[in-house]
Design an enzyme around this catalytic site. Structure first.
Site, PDB file in Angstrom:
ATOM      1  N   HIS A 113       0.827  -1.212   0.000  1.00 46.62           N
ATOM      2  CA  HIS A 113       0.000   0.000   0.000  1.00 46.62           C
ATOM      3  C   HIS A 113       0.863   1.265   0.000  1.00 46.62           C
ATOM      4  O   HIS A 113       2.025   1.245   0.397  1.00 46.62           O
ATOM      5  CB  HIS A 113      -0.936   0.008   1.211  1.00 46.62           C
ATOM      6  CG  HIS A 113      -0.185   0.022   2.518  1.00 46.62           C
ATOM      7  ND1 HIS A 113       0.367   1.169   3.039  1.00 46.62           N
ATOM      8  CD2 HIS A 113       0.119  -0.974   3.379  1.00 46.62           C
ATOM      9  CE1 HIS A 113       0.978   0.882   4.176  1.00 46.62           C
ATOM     10  NE2 HIS A 113       0.843  -0.424   4.407  1.00 46.62           N
ATOM     11  N   GLU A 127      -1.879  -6.919   7.430  1.00 43.50           N
ATOM     12  CA  GLU A 127      -0.580  -6.801   8.091  1.00 43.50           C
ATOM     13  C   GLU A 127      -0.582  -7.691   9.331  1.00 43.50           C
ATOM     14  O   GLU A 127      -1.638  -8.109   9.823  1.00 43.50           O
ATOM     15  CB  GLU A 127      -0.345  -5.331   8.485  1.00 43.50           C
ATOM     16  CG  GLU A 127       0.969  -5.038   9.179  1.00 43.50           C
ATOM     17  CD  GLU A 127       2.175  -5.426   8.364  1.00 43.50           C
ATOM     18  OE1 GLU A 127       2.557  -6.620   8.423  1.00 43.50           O
ATOM     19  OE2 GLU A 127       2.752  -4.566   7.689  1.00 43.50           O
TER      20      GLU A 127
END
Length: 188
Positions: free
Chosen positions: A8, A83
């Site tokens: 990202h 994550e």
């Protein structure tokens, strides 16, 4: 299946050197630009689909990439792409604590690296079911996920900060699955 992984774009937490984990954070102006540039680079591929972590920073990156592709592909969200959950050190500047080996963090509210690996493997095995439907996929995820993926691919340790925001990392699904099966067969 060709897999084009993208970390990202930069977030407020990345910029301020805070631990994110599962914390929701927004992309910075630089992060939006990184996502746009990744989308422009991905125009060189015939993209069939985008898979994205369900965390907002990855979803926003996916949306920007999709717009830049100029072909509007479907985006699927998957929590497996998240994550690593970092518990009590999320929203702090305890970045160096993430680098501790799992044995040193027992008792903390933190996801182990072994569990992240299980999520990575589950995601990849799930993709195997879609190889008839898709040839090339973009996967928007996070540095911790990419570090685990790279360890599967190379056998070498890497960390989340080895993977730059908005960069593209290319892998072949069959190659990754073969490495997983080989390591599991030898118990590693």
């Amino acid at each position: 299946m060709k897999l084009l992984f993208v970390r990202h774009g930069e977030t407020n937490y990345n910029r301020d050197k805070l631990v994110q984990g599962w914390q929701e954070t927004e992309l910075t102006a630089l992060g939006e630009l990184q996502a746009k540039e990744a989308g422009e680079q991905l125009r060189n591929y015939d993209i069939d689909v985008i898979f994205s972590s369900d965390l907002e920073r990855a979803l926003r990156t996916s949306e920007i990439i999709n717009k830049e592709l100029r072909q509007e592909v479907r985006i699927f969200q998957d929590w497996l792409l998240r994550e690593r959950y970092l518990g009590e050190i999320e929203n702090t500047n305890g970045t160096d604590q993430i680098l501790l080996e799992d044995e040193q963090i027992v008792g903390r509210d933190m996801e182990t690296k072994a569990n992240v690996r299980k999520r990575v493997v589950a995601f990849l095995r799930g993709l195997k079911l879609l190889t008839q439907e898709f040839e090339t996929a973009v996967v928007v995820t996070h540095g911790g996920f990419l570090a685990c993926l790279n360890k599967i691919h190379t056998g070498k340790k890497s960390e989340y900060h080895d993977f730059k925001n908005g960069k593209i990392y290319e892998y072949d699904l069959d190659d990754l699955l073969e490495k997983i099966e080989t390591r599991e067969a030898i118990g590693g």
